[in-house]
Design a protein around this motif. Sequence first.
Motif, PDB file in Angstrom:
ATOM      1  N   PRO A  52       0.796  -1.229   0.000  1.00 42.98           N
ATOM      2  CA  PRO A  52       0.000   0.000   0.000  1.00 42.98           C
ATOM      3  C   PRO A  52       0.823   1.272   0.000  1.00 42.98           C
ATOM      4  CG  PRO A  52      -0.043  -1.048   2.163  1.00 42.98           C
ATOM      5  CD  PRO A  52       0.622  -2.016   1.226  1.00 42.98           C
ATOM      6  N   ALA A  53       1.837   1.349   0.842  1.00 40.66           N
ATOM      7  CA  ALA A  53       2.653   2.561   0.907  1.00 40.66           C
ATOM      8  C   ALA A  53       3.441   2.762  -0.377  1.00 40.66           C
ATOM      9  CB  ALA A  53       3.592   2.488   2.110  1.00 40.66           C
ATOM     10  N   GLU A  54       3.993   1.684  -0.904  1.00 41.52           N
ATOM     11  CA  GLU A  54       4.799   1.773  -2.127  1.00 41.52           C
ATOM     12  C   GLU A  54       3.948   2.265  -3.303  1.00 41.52           C
ATOM     13  OE1 GLU A  54       6.596  -1.586   0.383  1.00 41.52           O
ATOM     14  OE2 GLU A  54       4.613  -0.730  -0.038  1.00 41.52           O
ATOM     15  N   VAL A  55       2.726   1.785  -3.400  1.00 42.89           N
ATOM     16  CA  VAL A  55       1.854   2.208  -4.498  1.00 42.89           C
ATOM     17  C   VAL A  55       1.461   3.673  -4.349  1.00 42.89           C
ATOM     18  CG1 VAL A  55      -0.504   1.960  -5.393  1.00 42.89           C
ATOM     19  CG2 VAL A  55       0.985  -0.034  -5.213  1.00 42.89           C
ATOM     20  N   LEU A  56       1.100   4.099  -3.150  1.00 45.92           N
ATOM     21  CA  LEU A  56       0.747   5.510  -2.961  1.00 45.92           C
ATOM     22  C   LEU A  56       1.935   6.418  -3.253  1.00 45.92           C
ATOM     23  CD1 LEU A  56      -1.540   5.405   0.194  1.00 45.92           C
ATOM     24  CD2 LEU A  56      -2.220   5.660  -2.202  1.00 45.92           C
ATOM     25  N   ASP A  57       3.129   6.020  -2.848  1.00 47.51           N
ATOM     26  CA  ASP A  57       4.313   6.821  -3.142  1.00 47.51           C
ATOM     27  C   ASP A  57       4.579   6.895  -4.644  1.00 47.51           C
ATOM     28  OD1 ASP A  57       4.729   7.362  -0.460  1.00 47.51           O
ATOM     29  OD2 ASP A  57       6.228   5.781  -0.199  1.00 47.51           O
ATOM     30  N   ARG A  58       4.382   5.781  -5.326  1.00 52.64           N
ATOM     31  CA  ARG A  58       4.605   5.771  -6.785  1.00 52.64           C
ATOM     32  C   ARG A  58       3.594   6.668  -7.492  1.00 52.64           C
ATOM     33  NH1 ARG A  58       5.985   6.448 -11.191  1.00 52.64           N
ATOM     34  NH2 ARG A  58       6.699   4.947 -12.763  1.00 52.64           N
ATOM     35  N   LEU A  59       2.350   6.614  -7.074  1.00 55.16           N
ATOM     36  CA  LEU A  59       1.322   7.439  -7.702  1.00 55.16           C
ATOM     37  C   LEU A  59       1.534   8.915  -7.386  1.00 55.16           C
ATOM     38  CD1 LEU A  59      -1.820   5.211  -7.044  1.00 55.16           C
ATOM     39  CD2 LEU A  59      -0.603   5.508  -9.215  1.00 55.16           C
ATOM     40  N   THR A  60       1.949   9.217  -6.177  1.00 54.85           N
ATOM     41  CA  THR A  60       2.233  10.602  -5.820  1.00 54.85           C
ATOM     42  C   THR A  60       3.332  11.174  -6.707  1.00 54.85           C
ATOM     43  OG1 THR A  60       1.569  10.195  -3.524  1.00 54.85           O
ATOM     44  CG2 THR A  60       2.916  12.137  -3.940  1.00 54.85           C
ATOM     45  N   GLY A  61       4.287  10.333  -7.082  1.00 54.29           N
ATOM     46  CA  GLY A  61       5.378  10.765  -7.941  1.00 54.29           C
ATOM     47  C   GLY A  61       4.952  11.156  -9.343  1.00 54.29           C
ATOM     48  N   LEU A  62       3.718  10.840  -9.731  1.00 55.74           N
ATOM     49  CA  LEU A  62       3.220  11.234 -11.049  1.00 55.74           C
ATOM     50  C   LEU A  62       2.896  12.724 -11.114  1.00 55.74           C
ATOM     51  CD1 LEU A  62       0.816   8.237 -11.766  1.00 55.74           C
ATOM     52  CD2 LEU A  62       3.112   8.579 -12.694  1.00 55.74           C
ATOM     53  N   GLY A  63       2.789  13.340  -9.960  1.00 57.70           N
ATOM     54  CA  GLY A  63       2.534  14.776  -9.919  1.00 57.70           C
ATOM     55  C   GLY A  63       1.152  15.149 -10.412  1.00 57.70           C
ATOM     56  N   GLU A  64       1.064  16.318 -11.072  1.00 59.29           N
ATOM     57  CA  GLU A  64      -0.226  16.869 -11.457  1.00 59.29           C
ATOM     58  C   GLU A  64      -0.883  16.117 -12.601  1.00 59.29           C
ATOM     59  OE1 GLU A  64       0.291  20.997 -12.213  1.00 59.29           O
ATOM     60  OE2 GLU A  64       0.682  21.506 -10.113  1.00 59.29           O
ATOM     61  N   ARG A  65      -0.153  15.253 -13.274  1.00 58.16           N
ATOM     62  CA  ARG A  65      -0.777  14.462 -14.346  1.00 58.16           C
ATOM     63  C   ARG A  65      -1.809  13.497 -13.797  1.00 58.16           C
ATOM     64  NH1 ARG A  65       2.471  10.794 -17.013  1.00 58.16           N
ATOM     65  NH2 ARG A  65       0.881  10.692 -18.622  1.00 58.16           N
ATOM     66  N   ALA A  66      -1.659  13.101 -12.550  1.00 60.93           N
ATOM     67  CA  ALA A  66      -2.573  12.125 -11.947  1.00 60.93           C
ATOM     68  C   ALA A  66      -3.711  12.837 -11.240  1.00 60.93           C
ATOM     69  CB  ALA A  66      -1.817  11.231 -10.970  1.00 60.93           C
TER      70      ALA A  66
END
Length: 255
Positions: free
Chosen positions: A47-61
Motif C-alpha cells: 500500500p505505501a509503495e503504491v501511494l508513493d509511486r502514484l504521488t510521484g506522477l505529480g499533477e498528471r494524476a
Amino acid sequence: MTPLNRVAVLSDIHGVLPALEAVLAEPEVRAADRIVLTGDLASGPQPAEVLDRLTGLGERALWLSGNADRELLAHGRGEDAPIPDDITPWAAAQLRPDHLDLLASLPATLRLAVRGLGPVLFCHATPRDDEEVVLVDSRPDRWQEVFDGLDDDLRTVVCGHTHMPFVRLAHGRLVVNPGSIGMPYGRSGAHWALLGPGVDLRTTPYDIDAAVAHLTRHSSYPDIAGWADYYLRARATDTDALTAFGPRDGRTGAE
C-alpha cells in the motif's frame, strides 16, 4: 474547458506495485494528458509503495476515492469500522500519516472534457455511491436508477469497483469500466482504459511469476503467497464474480 486528447484510466490497483509499474511503462500512458485513478488504490500487499509511486506522477494524476480507500482511512485512524477482508487492517497499519491525509482528501467524482466524448464523469462504483454494484448485464431500469440526477450533457460515465472491464450503452450513455490493475477477475494481466477520441479497453501483460515472487519477497502480509497467487493469476473467473455480485445488483434468481 479545452478537451483533453488522451486520458488513461487506472482503477482498482489494490496495492500491487508490479502490475502498476507495467501499466505506467506503457507508451500511451506515459503520453496521456492525464491519468485518472478511479479508486481502490492501496488496499493490498504494497500500500505505501503504491501511494508513493502514484504521488510521484505529480499533477498528471487525478485521484478519486474508492470504498477500499475509505475503509483503509478508517482503520488507519483507529475508527470503529467493519473489516471487509483480512488485508485491509494490515494495509492500513503500513500507511504513514501523510498517506492517510492523502486518502482523506480524495473526491468521490471527477468531471473532465475528453476529445470525442465530451463531458465525462469519473467515479469508483456509481456516481452516487462508492460500493454500489452495476454490471455489464445490469437491466435498463437499474441503470436508470443509478443515473438519476445526472446532468443531461454527461453522455459518458467511467466507473470501476467490480474488477471486470466492459463498455456498454445504457439509456444513451456510454458506460466504461476499465477493469482492475491489481486484482483482475476473469483473466490475468493489468487492465486499464484509454479515452479519446473513442474508448479502448487495454490489457498490459506482465511476468506474473516474477510479480508473485516480488510480492512474496517484499510484502510482510502474512498470507502474501496465497493472496498473490489467487489474485494475480485471476483464479476467480468472470462467472464467479458475476454470480457473487449479482444479488448486490438487485436482481433476483429469475432475471
